[in-house]
Design an enzyme around this catalytic site. Structure first.
Site, short mmCIF file in Angstrom:
data_model
loop_
_atom_site.label_atom_id
_atom_site.label_comp_id
_atom_site.label_asym_id
_atom_site.label_seq_id
_atom_site.Cartn_x
_atom_site.Cartn_y
_atom_site.Cartn_z
N GLU A 1 -9.85 -10.00 -7.56
CA GLU A 1 -8.44 -9.22 -7.11
C GLU A 1 -7.13 -9.22 -7.99
O GLU A 1 -7.30 -8.38 -8.84
CB GLU A 1 -8.11 -9.21 -5.64
CG GLU A 1 -9.52 -8.51 -4.32
CD GLU A 1 -9.07 -8.47 -3.44
OE1 GLU A 1 -7.93 -9.49 -3.41
OE2 GLU A 1 -9.85 -8.12 -1.87
N ASN B 1 -1.72 -0.03 6.60
CA ASN B 1 -1.23 -1.27 7.06
C ASN B 1 -0.16 -2.19 6.77
O ASN B 1 -0.51 -3.28 6.46
CB ASN B 1 -2.20 -2.18 8.10
CG ASN B 1 -3.53 -2.55 6.40
OD1 ASN B 1 -3.66 -1.92 5.95
ND2 ASN B 1 -4.37 -3.33 7.22
N TYR C 1 -12.51 -2.07 -3.71
CA TYR C 1 -12.52 -2.05 -2.33
C TYR C 1 -14.46 -1.65 -2.68
O TYR C 1 -14.75 -1.44 -0.86
CB TYR C 1 -11.85 -0.91 -1.18
CG TYR C 1 -10.91 -1.60 -0.69
CD1 TYR C 1 -10.30 -2.46 0.05
CD2 TYR C 1 -9.45 -1.09 -0.76
CE1 TYR C 1 -9.12 -2.83 0.14
CE2 TYR C 1 -9.21 -1.05 -0.23
CZ TYR C 1 -8.48 -2.30 0.32
OH TYR C 1 -6.85 -2.57 0.66
N ARG D 1 2.74 -6.56 9.12
CA ARG D 1 2.19 -5.21 9.20
C ARG D 1 2.76 -5.64 10.83
O ARG D 1 2.36 -3.90 10.91
CB ARG D 1 0.47 -6.08 9.52
CG ARG D 1 0.25 -5.70 8.27
CD ARG D 1 -1.71 -6.21 8.27
NE ARG D 1 -2.13 -5.74 7.03
CZ ARG D 1 -2.97 -7.00 6.42
NH1 ARG D 1 -3.57 -7.58 7.07
NH2 ARG D 1 -3.75 -6.40 5.11
N LYS E 1 1.37 -1.15 -0.15
CA LYS E 1 -0.07 -0.26 -0.16
C LYS E 1 1.22 1.18 -0.06
O LYS E 1 2.65 1.56 -0.10
CB LYS E 1 -0.98 0.01 1.50
CG LYS E 1 -2.01 -1.13 0.81
CD LYS E 1 -2.91 -1.26 2.75
CE LYS E 1 -3.59 -2.24 2.93
NZ LYS E 1 -4.77 -2.85 3.35
N HIS F 1 -1.91 -5.25 1.77
CA HIS F 1 -3.31 -6.39 1.13
C HIS F 1 -3.13 -7.42 1.04
O HIS F 1 -2.06 -7.63 -0.10
CB HIS F 1 -4.26 -4.90 0.51
CG HIS F 1 -5.89 -6.54 -0.08
ND1 HIS F 1 -6.27 -6.03 0.43
CD2 HIS F 1 -5.57 -6.83 -1.30
CE1 HIS F 1 -7.64 -7.12 0.28
NE2 HIS F 1 -6.89 -7.58 -1.27
P1 CMP Z 1 -7.37 -4.86 3.83
O1 CMP Z 1 -6.53 -6.29 4.41
O2 CMP Z 1 -6.72 -3.86 3.05
O3 CMP Z 1 -9.00 -4.83 4.28
C1 CMP Z 1 -9.74 -3.44 3.90
C2 CMP Z 1 -8.90 -2.95 4.32
O4 CMP Z 1 -10.29 -1.41 5.54
C3 CMP Z 1 -7.91 -3.00 5.69
O5 CMP Z 1 -6.45 -4.08 5.29
C4 CMP Z 1 -7.54 -1.67 5.98
O6 CMP Z 1 -6.96 -1.18 5.61
C5 CMP Z 1 -8.98 -0.49 6.05
N1 CMP Z 1 -9.59 -1.24 7.73
C6 CMP Z 1 -10.52 -1.74 7.94
N2 CMP Z 1 -10.81 -2.21 9.23
C7 CMP Z 1 -10.64 -0.09 9.40
C8 CMP Z 1 -10.92 0.36 10.41
N3 CMP Z 1 -11.91 0.14 11.83
N4 CMP Z 1 -10.52 1.58 10.67
C9 CMP Z 1 -10.04 2.25 9.25
N5 CMP Z 1 -9.03 1.44 8.12
C10 CMP Z 1 -9.51 -0.01 8.35
#
Ligand code: CMP
Length: 138
Positions: A126, A112, A49, A102, A9, A115
């Site tokens: 995806e 984070n 998303y 992470r 990311k 993905h």
């Molecule tokens: P990802 O695994 O890419 O899947 C969805 C993404 O949404 C997740 O990683 C985070 O980047 C984001 N995400 C998930 N939960 C939250 C949250 N509570 N607040 C903000 N971002 C979130």
């Protein structure tokens, strides 16, 4: 053999850890069978998303994912989907195990660093979102 979609990311690219992240996949037996560095538009991020569009963090997440370049790759190996999720660690870095990507690099639950697809169905959607058949070489 299974394939999964992985993204480094914008925060991971900003932290200059592309090589470190890819190396962790390789050291754990996954092969990179497609890869590119791109920047998503806001609507590209919203399409990727779409399953999260009702979530309160959807706007912030898609702003974040489109703020800078990302690196997208297809990983291949035995149980690639589960193995990649193990290497990444929990979504929230505060809950991520020691030695995971992470735990080591993420800023917070949103930024984070990586993905990974969470099921064969999402991997299929995806991978096709980013790569055509000619771009994936097993
Ligand atoms: P990802 O695994 O890419 O899947 C969805 C993404 O949404 C997740 O990683 C985070 O980047 C984001 N995400 C998930 N939960 C939250 C949250 N509570 N607040 C903000 N971002 C979130």
């Amino acid at each position: 053999m299974e394939r999964t979609l992985s993204i480094i990311k914008p925060d991971g690219v900003e932290k200059n850890v592309i090589g470190e992240v890819l190396s962790r996949f390789e050291k754990n037996g996954l092969r990179v069978v497609a890869l590119k560095r791109i920047q998503l538009s806001k609507s590209d991020a919203e399409g990727f998303y779409a399953v999260h569009k009702e979530r309160p963090f959807f706007g912030s997440l898609t702003d974040f994912m489109s703020r800078g370049p990302i690196v997208v790759q297809v990983l291949e190996g035995d149980n690639a989907i589960a193995k990649n999720r193990e290497i990444m660690g929990a979504t929230n870095p505060e809950e991520a195990a020691e030695g995971t990507i992470r735990k080591d690099f993420a800023t917070n639950i949103e930024e984070n660093t990586v993905h990974g697809s969470d099921s064969p169905e999402s991997a299929d959607f995806e991978i096709k979102y980013f790569f055509n058949a000619l771009e994936i070489t097993g």
